[in-house]
Design a protein around this motif. Structure first.
Motif, PDB file in Angstrom:
ATOM      1  N   LYS A 271       2.249   8.169  -2.359  1.00 56.01           N
ATOM      2  CA  LYS A 271       1.510   9.289  -1.750  1.00 56.01           C
ATOM      3  C   LYS A 271       1.795  10.604  -2.452  1.00 56.01           C
ATOM      4  O   LYS A 271       0.934  11.481  -2.517  1.00 56.01           O
ATOM      5  CB  LYS A 271       1.877   9.434  -0.276  1.00 56.01           C
ATOM      6  N   THR A 272       2.990  10.763  -2.981  1.00 59.57           N
ATOM      7  CA  THR A 272       3.345  12.024  -3.632  1.00 59.57           C
ATOM      8  C   THR A 272       2.621  12.198  -4.959  1.00 59.57           C
ATOM      9  O   THR A 272       2.552  13.303  -5.483  1.00 59.57           O
ATOM     10  CB  THR A 272       4.867  12.124  -3.858  1.00 59.57           C
ATOM     11  N   LEU A 273       2.079  11.119  -5.502  1.00 63.73           N
ATOM     12  CA  LEU A 273       1.354  11.166  -6.773  1.00 63.73           C
ATOM     13  C   LEU A 273      -0.120  11.450  -6.498  1.00 63.73           C
ATOM     14  O   LEU A 273      -0.974  10.571  -6.557  1.00 63.73           O
ATOM     15  CB  LEU A 273       1.523   9.840  -7.523  1.00 63.73           C
ATOM     16  N   LYS A 274      -0.423  12.663  -6.156  1.00 65.47           N
ATOM     17  CA  LYS A 274      -1.758  13.063  -5.692  1.00 65.47           C
ATOM     18  C   LYS A 274      -2.869  12.782  -6.703  1.00 65.47           C
ATOM     19  O   LYS A 274      -3.997  12.521  -6.317  1.00 65.47           O
ATOM     20  CB  LYS A 274      -1.776  14.558  -5.339  1.00 65.47           C
ATOM     21  N   ARG A 275      -2.561  12.810  -8.000  1.00 65.25           N
ATOM     22  CA  ARG A 275      -3.603  12.623  -9.014  1.00 65.25           C
ATOM     23  C   ARG A 275      -3.695  11.182  -9.507  1.00 65.25           C
ATOM     24  O   ARG A 275      -4.552  10.858 -10.317  1.00 65.25           O
ATOM     25  CB  ARG A 275      -3.350  13.571 -10.174  1.00 65.25           C
TER      26      ARG A 275
ATOM     27  N   VAL B  26       6.679  -8.968  -7.572  1.00 68.47           N
ATOM     28  CA  VAL B  26       6.521 -10.022  -6.564  1.00 68.47           C
ATOM     29  C   VAL B  26       6.373  -9.336  -5.209  1.00 68.47           C
ATOM     30  O   VAL B  26       7.305  -9.241  -4.430  1.00 68.47           O
ATOM     31  CB  VAL B  26       7.732 -10.979  -6.566  1.00 68.47           C
ATOM     32  N   ILE B  27       5.187  -8.829  -4.970  1.00 70.68           N
ATOM     33  CA  ILE B  27       4.914  -8.106  -3.731  1.00 70.68           C
ATOM     34  C   ILE B  27       4.747  -9.119  -2.601  1.00 70.68           C
ATOM     35  O   ILE B  27       3.904  -9.999  -2.662  1.00 70.68           O
ATOM     36  CB  ILE B  27       3.634  -7.252  -3.852  1.00 70.68           C
ATOM     37  N   SER B  28       5.568  -8.969  -1.581  1.00 69.10           N
ATOM     38  CA  SER B  28       5.451  -9.850  -0.422  1.00 69.10           C
ATOM     39  C   SER B  28       5.164  -9.064   0.849  1.00 69.10           C
ATOM     40  O   SER B  28       4.847  -9.646   1.878  1.00 69.10           O
ATOM     41  CB  SER B  28       6.721 -10.675  -0.243  1.00 69.10           C
ATOM     42  N   ILE B  29       5.278  -7.743   0.769  1.00 67.83           N
ATOM     43  CA  ILE B  29       5.060  -6.901   1.947  1.00 67.83           C
ATOM     44  C   ILE B  29       4.138  -5.744   1.584  1.00 67.83           C
ATOM     45  O   ILE B  29       4.405  -5.007   0.635  1.00 67.83           O
ATOM     46  CB  ILE B  29       6.380  -6.324   2.481  1.00 67.83           C
ATOM     47  N   ILE B  30       3.059  -5.637   2.332  1.00 62.56           N
ATOM     48  CA  ILE B  30       2.209  -4.451   2.247  1.00 62.56           C
ATOM     49  C   ILE B  30       2.017  -3.984   3.687  1.00 62.56           C
ATOM     50  O   ILE B  30       1.398  -4.662   4.494  1.00 62.56           O
ATOM     51  CB  ILE B  30       0.853  -4.746   1.600  1.00 62.56           C
ATOM     52  N   ASN B  31       2.579  -2.838   3.992  1.00 66.30           N
ATOM     53  CA  ASN B  31       2.464  -2.297   5.345  1.00 66.30           C
ATOM     54  C   ASN B  31       1.078  -1.712   5.571  1.00 66.30           C
ATOM     55  O   ASN B  31       0.358  -1.395   4.626  1.00 66.30           O
ATOM     56  CB  ASN B  31       3.540  -1.231   5.576  1.00 66.30           C
ATOM     57  N   THR B  32       0.726  -1.553   6.823  1.00 64.63           N
ATOM     58  CA  THR B  32      -0.604  -1.044   7.162  1.00 64.63           C
ATOM     59  C   THR B  32      -0.831   0.377   6.665  1.00 64.63           C
ATOM     60  O   THR B  32      -1.981   0.774   6.463  1.00 64.63           O
ATOM     61  CB  THR B  32      -0.852  -1.094   8.677  1.00 64.63           C
ATOM     62  N   ASP B  33       0.238   1.150   6.436  1.00 67.25           N
ATOM     63  CA  ASP B  33       0.054   2.510   5.935  1.00 67.25           C
ATOM     64  C   ASP B  33      -0.418   2.522   4.477  1.00 67.25           C
ATOM     65  O   ASP B  33      -0.769   3.569   3.941  1.00 67.25           O
ATOM     66  CB  ASP B  33       1.310   3.362   6.104  1.00 67.25           C
ATOM     67  N   PHE B  34      -0.503   1.360   3.855  1.00 62.94           N
ATOM     68  CA  PHE B  34      -1.046   1.232   2.505  1.00 62.94           C
ATOM     69  C   PHE B  34      -2.470   1.783   2.456  1.00 62.94           C
ATOM     70  O   PHE B  34      -2.894   2.341   1.453  1.00 62.94           O
ATOM     71  CB  PHE B  34      -1.019  -0.240   2.081  1.00 62.94           C
ATOM     72  N   THR B  35      -3.194   1.641   3.546  1.00 68.14           N
ATOM     73  CA  THR B  35      -4.584   2.111   3.598  1.00 68.14           C
ATOM     74  C   THR B  35      -4.689   3.629   3.517  1.00 68.14           C
ATOM     75  O   THR B  35      -5.773   4.153   3.317  1.00 68.14           O
ATOM     76  CB  THR B  35      -5.288   1.622   4.871  1.00 68.14           C
ATOM     77  N   SER B  36      -3.569   4.330   3.661  1.00 66.56           N
ATOM     78  CA  SER B  36      -3.598   5.796   3.566  1.00 66.56           C
ATOM     79  C   SER B  36      -3.632   6.280   2.110  1.00 66.56           C
ATOM     80  O   SER B  36      -3.785   7.467   1.859  1.00 66.56           O
ATOM     81  CB  SER B  36      -2.386   6.397   4.281  1.00 66.56           C
ATOM     82  N   LEU B  37      -3.525   5.367   1.162  1.00 62.34           N
ATOM     83  CA  LEU B  37      -3.552   5.741  -0.254  1.00 62.34           C
ATOM     84  C   LEU B  37      -5.001   5.852  -0.736  1.00 62.34           C
ATOM     85  O   LEU B  37      -5.466   5.106  -1.583  1.00 62.34           O
ATOM     86  CB  LEU B  37      -2.774   4.709  -1.085  1.00 62.34           C
ATOM     87  N   ILE B  38      -5.712   6.802  -0.171  1.00 61.68           N
ATOM     88  CA  ILE B  38      -7.154   6.903  -0.409  1.00 61.68           C
ATOM     89  C   ILE B  38      -7.516   7.424  -1.787  1.00 61.68           C
ATOM     90  O   ILE B  38      -8.658   7.296  -2.211  1.00 61.68           O
ATOM     91  CB  ILE B  38      -7.827   7.781   0.674  1.00 61.68           C
ATOM     92  N   GLN B  39      -6.541   7.999  -2.515  1.00 64.42           N
ATOM     93  CA  GLN B  39      -6.847   8.515  -3.852  1.00 64.42           C
ATOM     94  C   GLN B  39      -6.962   7.388  -4.875  1.00 64.42           C
ATOM     95  O   GLN B  39      -7.493   7.584  -5.960  1.00 64.42           O
ATOM     96  CB  GLN B  39      -5.797   9.540  -4.292  1.00 64.42           C
ATOM     97  N   LEU B  40      -6.481   6.204  -4.539  1.00 63.75           N
ATOM     98  CA  LEU B  40      -6.509   5.093  -5.493  1.00 63.75           C
ATOM     99  C   LEU B  40      -7.909   4.514  -5.617  1.00 63.75           C
ATOM    100  O   LEU B  40      -8.573   4.255  -4.621  1.00 63.75           O
ATOM    101  CB  LEU B  40      -5.534   3.992  -5.062  1.00 63.75           C
ATOM    102  N   THR B  41      -8.343   4.320  -6.844  1.00 71.68           N
ATOM    103  CA  THR B  41      -9.659   3.736  -7.094  1.00 71.68           C
ATOM    104  C   THR B  41      -9.551   2.323  -7.652  1.00 71.68           C
ATOM    105  O   THR B  41     -10.514   1.577  -7.623  1.00 71.68           O
ATOM    106  CB  THR B  41     -10.468   4.597  -8.080  1.00 71.68           C
TER     107      THR B  41
END
Length: 79
Positions: free
Chosen positions: A12-16, A26-41
């Protein structure tokens, strides 16, 4: 780097930042707050099949919640 969960607060701190490549982790956990990363395309999680499946479940849950909310709103407006 080898991480097992998506560091949402740090990202989130990486605004650009618009591209997130976690394919070599090896990602095994993605929390629901992941959806707040709206800047990602673009997000690359190729090695994280469980996480991708979880995200699909969350997406379906959000769609269903929005549908229910819309129905309740319409019911309230027209009753």
């Amino acid at each position: 780097m080898n991480i097992s969960s998506v560091p949402v607060n740090e990202i989130k701190t990486l605004k650009r930042a618009t591209i997130l490549d976690l394919s070599n982790n090896v990602i095994s956990i993605i929390n629901t707050d992941f959806t707040s990363l709206i800047q990602l395309t673009k997000i690359d999680l190729k090695a994280a099949r469980k996480a991708v499946a979880f995200m699909a479940d969350i997406e379906q849950q959000v769609i269903e919640d929005r549908r229910k909310e819309r129905e309740l709103r319409e019911k309230f407006l027209y009753s």
